[in-house]
Design a protein around this motif. Structure first.
Motif, short mmCIF file in Angstrom:
data_model
loop_
_atom_site.label_atom_id
_atom_site.label_comp_id
_atom_site.label_asym_id
_atom_site.label_seq_id
_atom_site.Cartn_x
_atom_site.Cartn_y
_atom_site.Cartn_z
N LEU A 1 0.81 -1.22 0.00
CA LEU A 1 0.00 0.00 0.00
C LEU A 1 0.84 1.27 0.00
O LEU A 1 0.48 2.25 -0.66
N ASP A 2 1.97 1.26 0.72
CA ASP A 2 2.74 2.49 0.90
C ASP A 2 4.16 2.41 0.37
O ASP A 2 4.90 3.40 0.44
N GLY A 3 4.57 1.26 -0.12
CA GLY A 3 5.93 1.14 -0.64
C GLY A 3 6.99 1.12 0.42
O GLY A 3 8.18 1.36 0.13
N VAL A 4 6.62 0.82 1.66
CA VAL A 4 7.59 0.78 2.76
C VAL A 4 8.54 -0.40 2.56
O VAL A 4 8.10 -1.54 2.38
N GLY A 5 9.83 -0.14 2.57
CA GLY A 5 10.82 -1.20 2.42
C GLY A 5 11.45 -1.26 1.05
O GLY A 5 12.45 -1.96 0.86
N VAL A 6 10.91 -0.53 0.07
CA VAL A 6 11.53 -0.50 -1.25
C VAL A 6 12.85 0.25 -1.15
O VAL A 6 12.88 1.39 -0.69
N PRO A 7 13.97 -0.35 -1.55
CA PRO A 7 15.28 0.28 -1.35
C PRO A 7 15.51 1.45 -2.30
O PRO A 7 14.89 1.56 -3.35
N GLU A 8 16.42 2.33 -1.91
CA GLU A 8 16.86 3.42 -2.78
C GLU A 8 17.80 2.86 -3.85
O GLU A 8 18.65 2.02 -3.55
N ILE A 9 17.62 3.31 -5.08
CA ILE A 9 18.47 2.84 -6.17
C ILE A 9 19.04 4.04 -6.92
O ILE A 9 18.57 5.16 -6.79
N GLU A 10 20.11 3.79 -7.70
CA GLU A 10 20.77 4.85 -8.44
C GLU A 10 20.21 5.01 -9.85
O GLU A 10 20.26 6.10 -10.41
N THR A 11 19.68 3.97 -10.43
CA THR A 11 19.18 4.03 -11.80
C THR A 11 17.96 4.95 -11.87
O THR A 11 16.99 4.74 -11.16
N PRO A 12 18.00 5.99 -12.72
CA PRO A 12 16.83 6.89 -12.83
C PRO A 12 15.66 6.21 -13.54
O PRO A 12 15.80 5.70 -14.66
N ILE A 13 14.51 6.20 -12.89
CA ILE A 13 13.31 5.56 -13.43
C ILE A 13 12.17 6.54 -13.61
O ILE A 13 11.35 6.39 -14.52
N ASN A 14 12.11 7.56 -12.79
CA ASN A 14 10.96 8.47 -12.77
C ASN A 14 10.64 9.03 -14.16
O ASN A 14 11.50 9.59 -14.85
N GLY A 15 9.38 8.82 -14.60
CA GLY A 15 8.92 9.33 -15.88
C GLY A 15 9.32 8.51 -17.09
O GLY A 15 8.98 8.86 -18.22
N ARG A 16 10.01 7.39 -16.88
CA ARG A 16 10.46 6.55 -17.99
C ARG A 16 9.65 5.27 -18.07
O ARG A 16 8.92 4.91 -17.14
N HIS A 17 9.77 4.56 -19.18
CA HIS A 17 9.20 3.23 -19.31
C HIS A 17 10.18 2.22 -18.71
O HIS A 17 11.40 2.42 -18.76
#
Length: 392
Positions: free
Chosen positions: A166-182
């Protein structure tokens, strides 16, 4: 799906198959070292379609299963794939075969018996198209029980992973840019090669983030791509692919144990750990969604209820809920290929050619250089006609 044509010897035609035995209790691990003509000895209750496809691709001479290939719990798809490919399947031979045989031992299969020399080391049921069809029919009657179990597993998973879903709690931080991409998520599952092939124009134009799930990373490399992210428990991705420079996320148990991390540490590859009760393909989707992917395209993943059940484990309940969470962002590769593929009609192609010819003619007519060329061509044509007239 096209199945490879298996070479058949006279012995096979007579009902006897011979070849070196290759043994492993994990079918996925065994397929990595099988060669054409081997006899695969597996311990696989209810063979699923992915496992069967992998066995067919290796062109094994036969499959010997310690467990029933169709237990009757649900209509699993693997045995039907094997018998359609012409691969003999001997079922339910018992655990003792792993003590009786050694890797590489030449064995013979006669009907339902497995022999070393003249000694019968195991006996089972030789399956054929009729027996598999009958067993599948019986298995469909037990489907309602499996549906109830699947629903119970789904509720249990929702209770355990509510905050993650529901909230995405626990999803790790990553370096690969994903926002706005396929994002293109590749699992080495159903028809993944065909799907990757038809998606080439889409990948070339949109340049999505390429996420390989375990062996799906190898599938991307085999197709000529380099994965940006590799997700999984690292039990089927090759060493060379893991070293390709992709960001590596290790799927760990909920208590934090991550057996795959030790392998990466030995290879000197930095990694991020993601503890979750979901499957590796699910956490790949959750990462893409949580990090702001505009569209998630899935290759080789499980999409239908039959496929969920065919995977044969309670963890597939997480896939159902993950797909609800991701929602409208998720598109199966087959759907993308149908929407994206553009067909050019013959009439449109002819019109394009005529337009090009007309444009060239107009350019030749109005330009000084074009008129000079036309005069040269006209003189050449007049000279050719004159020569013909002289001949006759």
């Amino acid at each position: 799906m096209r199945l490879p044509t298996l070479r058949r010897s006279r012995a096979v035609e007579a009902g006897t198959i011979a070849g070196p035995a290759r043994l492993d209790r994990r079918t996925k691990r065994l397929t990595g070292r099988l060669r054409p003509g081997d006899i695969a000895v597996i311990d696989h209750l209810d063979i699923d379609r992915v496992a069967a496809d992998a066995l067919v691709a290796t062109e094994v001479a036969a499959v010997v299963n310690v467990k029933p290939s169709i237990s009757g719990r649900y209509p699993n798809l693997g045995p039907e794939v094997l018998v359609k490919a012409g691969i003999p399947l001997v079922d339910d031979v018992g655990e003792d075969i792993f003590q009786e045989l050694r890797e590489g031992t030449t064995v013979r299969i006669v009907d339902g018996d497995v022999l070393v020399g003249d000694k019968v080391v195991a006996s089972g049921v030789r399956q054929d198209a009729d027996s598999v069809t009958a067993a599948m029919s019986d298995a469909r009657e037990g489907l309602s029980v499996q549906l109830e179990a699947f629903a119970a597993n789904t509720m249990e998973y929702l209770k355990r992973e509510r905050e993650l879903l529901l909230d995405g709690v626990g999803v790790p931080e990553i370096e690969t840019p994903i926002n706005g991409r396929h994002c293109l998520i590749v699992v080495r599952g159903y028809d993944y090669k065909e799907d990757l092939d038809v998606l080439r124009p889409y990948i070339r134009e949109f340049k999505p983030v390429l996420i390989g799930v375990d062996g799906g990373a190898d599938a991307l490399v085999e197709a000529g791509y380099t994965p940006d992210i590799i997700v999984g428990d690292m039990d089927s991705a090759s060493d060379d692919v893991l070293r390709c420079g992709a960001e590596v996320i290790v799927h760990a148990f909920t208590d934090g144990r991550a057996p795959g991390k030790a392998r990466l540490d030995d290879l000197g590859i930095p990694s991020i750990t993601f503890p979750a009760a979901a499957t590796s393909e699910d956490i790949a989707m959750l990462i893409a969604d949580e990090k702001g992917a505009e569209l998630i395209v899935a290759v080789g993943t499980h999409a239908t209820l039959v496929e969920f059940l065919d995977k044969g484990r309670g963890g597939m309940a997480s896939t159902f809920l993950t797909r609800l969470r991701v929602g409208g962002k998720l598109v199966d590769a087959k759907g993308v290929s149908r929407l994206y593929k553009q067909n050019v009609s013959v009439s449109s192609l002819l019109l394009l050619i005529l337009a090009a010819v007309a444009a060239m003619a107009a350019a030749l007519t109005v330009s000084t250089v074009g008129r000079s060329y036309l005069e040269v061509v006209t003189e050449w044509w007049d000279g050719l006609l004159f020569q013909f007239q002289r001949l006759f």
